[in-house]
Design a protein around this motif. Structure first.
Motif, PDB file in Angstrom:
ATOM      1  N   MET A   1      25.346 -34.708  51.143  1.00 43.70           N
ATOM      2  CA  MET A   1      25.824 -33.228  50.502  1.00 43.70           C
ATOM      3  C   MET A   1      27.370 -33.281  50.882  1.00 43.70           C
ATOM      4  O   MET A   1      27.806 -33.439  51.934  1.00 43.70           O
ATOM      5  N   ASN A   2      28.242 -32.934  49.721  1.00 41.43           N
ATOM      6  CA  ASN A   2      29.233 -32.642  49.647  1.00 41.43           C
ATOM      7  C   ASN A   2      29.630 -31.247  49.149  1.00 41.43           C
ATOM      8  O   ASN A   2      30.370 -31.305  47.779  1.00 41.43           O
ATOM      9  N   PRO A   3      29.239 -30.175  49.469  1.00 44.36           N
ATOM     10  CA  PRO A   3      29.538 -28.650  48.784  1.00 44.36           C
ATOM     11  C   PRO A   3      30.906 -28.424  48.738  1.00 44.36           C
ATOM     12  O   PRO A   3      31.698 -28.831  49.792  1.00 44.36           O
ATOM     13  N   THR A   4      31.209 -27.469  47.895  1.00 38.88           N
ATOM     14  CA  THR A   4      32.534 -26.991  47.897  1.00 38.88           C
ATOM     15  C   THR A   4      32.836 -25.963  49.068  1.00 38.88           C
ATOM     16  O   THR A   4      31.690 -25.555  49.444  1.00 38.88           O
ATOM     17  N   VAL A   5      33.942 -25.726  49.404  1.00 40.84           N
ATOM     18  CA  VAL A   5      34.130 -24.636  50.356  1.00 40.84           C
ATOM     19  C   VAL A   5      33.531 -23.193  49.532  1.00 40.84           C
ATOM     20  O   VAL A   5      33.041 -22.377  50.366  1.00 40.84           O
ATOM     21  N   GLY A  98      19.870 -22.417  51.709  1.00 40.92           N
ATOM     22  CA  GLY A  98      19.129 -22.563  50.407  1.00 40.92           C
ATOM     23  C   GLY A  98      19.489 -24.090  50.211  1.00 40.92           C
ATOM     24  O   GLY A  98      19.237 -24.387  48.699  1.00 40.92           O
ATOM     25  N   GLY A  99      19.600 -25.120  50.579  1.00 37.42           N
ATOM     26  CA  GLY A  99      19.796 -26.415  50.368  1.00 37.42           C
ATOM     27  C   GLY A  99      21.267 -26.737  50.297  1.00 37.42           C
ATOM     28  O   GLY A  99      21.503 -27.976  49.727  1.00 37.42           O
ATOM     29  N   THR A 103      22.883 -28.510  57.797  1.00 35.46           N
ATOM     30  CA  THR A 103      22.523 -27.475  59.089  1.00 35.46           C
ATOM     31  C   THR A 103      23.604 -26.402  59.312  1.00 35.46           C
ATOM     32  O   THR A 103      24.837 -26.766  58.905  1.00 35.46           O
ATOM     33  N   CYS A 104      23.332 -25.441  59.844  1.00 35.86           N
ATOM     34  CA  CYS A 104      24.466 -24.592  60.161  1.00 35.86           C
ATOM     35  C   CYS A 104      23.938 -23.671  61.444  1.00 35.86           C
ATOM     36  O   CYS A 104      22.805 -23.596  61.733  1.00 35.86           O
ATOM     37  N   ARG A 105      24.745 -23.282  62.187  1.00 32.67           N
ATOM     38  CA  ARG A 105      24.457 -22.356  63.243  1.00 32.67           C
ATOM     39  C   ARG A 105      25.552 -21.302  63.557  1.00 32.67           C
ATOM     40  O   ARG A 105      26.865 -21.827  63.505  1.00 32.67           O
ATOM     41  N   VAL A 131      29.216 -25.489  60.257  1.00 31.56           N
ATOM     42  CA  VAL A 131      28.609 -25.844  58.916  1.00 31.56           C
ATOM     43  C   VAL A 131      28.535 -27.523  59.042  1.00 31.56           C
ATOM     44  O   VAL A 131      29.684 -28.165  58.860  1.00 31.56           O
ATOM     45  N   VAL A 132      27.331 -28.282  59.043  1.00 31.10           N
ATOM     46  CA  VAL A 132      27.605 -29.664  58.491  1.00 31.10           C
ATOM     47  C   VAL A 132      26.973 -30.079  57.512  1.00 31.10           C
ATOM     48  O   VAL A 132      25.725 -29.511  56.997  1.00 31.10           O
ATOM     49  N   ALA A 133      27.813 -30.712  56.421  1.00 29.47           N
ATOM     50  CA  ALA A 133      27.468 -31.062  55.014  1.00 29.47           C
ATOM     51  C   ALA A 133      28.015 -32.271  54.654  1.00 29.47           C
ATOM     52  O   ALA A 133      28.990 -32.286  55.281  1.00 29.47           O
TER      53      ALA A 133
END
Length: 133
Positions: A1-5, A98-99, A103-105, A131-133
């Motif tokens: 996964m490489n979501p944008t900021v 939501g995918g 993961t995050c915490r 956040v890990v992505a």
């Protein structure tokens, strides 16, 4: 996964908006109307694993409440920190947002302070989200 900021900010704001009575924004509003939360990027640590497999990023969710009365303001802000209706609980109810991320915490709450915006004094706290992505 490489979501944008922007995608991660929006996903965090969407989750924070699940807290009853809290307005949440992916960007810092010019004129906050408490109770409000907004998301800002703090930092990104690139290349958690080799070949650009994942990055760890840290976001700050700032929660602001009105401060007409100091004791009531603190009680109001406290409810967003711990418990079933907290921002932490709302974010961690779906650690993938939501995918959008792996993961995050929520790792900490800090800077529980009074702030002034224009002529108005508010009470705020910052929640750090890893956040890990």
């Amino acid at each position: 996964m490489n979501p944008t900021v922007s995608e991660v900010r929006q996903a965090l704001a969407d989750k924070a908006a699940n807290v009853y009575g809290l307005r949440a924004y992916a960007y810092q509003p010019d004129d906050p109307r408490p109770p409000v939360a907004f998301v800002m990027l703090d930092r990104i640590e690139y290349d958690l694993n080799a070949q650009r497999g994942a990055d760890t990023s840290y976001y700050v969710i700032t929660v602001i409440v009105g401060r007409a009365n100091d004791r009531a303001a603190q009680k109001n802000l406290d409810q967003y920190l711990v418990g079933s209706d907290s921002v932490k609980t709302a974010i961690e109810a779906d650690r993938t947002l939501g995918g959008v991320v792996n993961t995050c915490r929520v790792t900490e709450a800090r800077n529980y302070v009074s702030v002034s915006v224009g002529d108005t004094t508010y009470l705020q706290v910052e929640l750090e989200v890893e956040v890990v992505a």
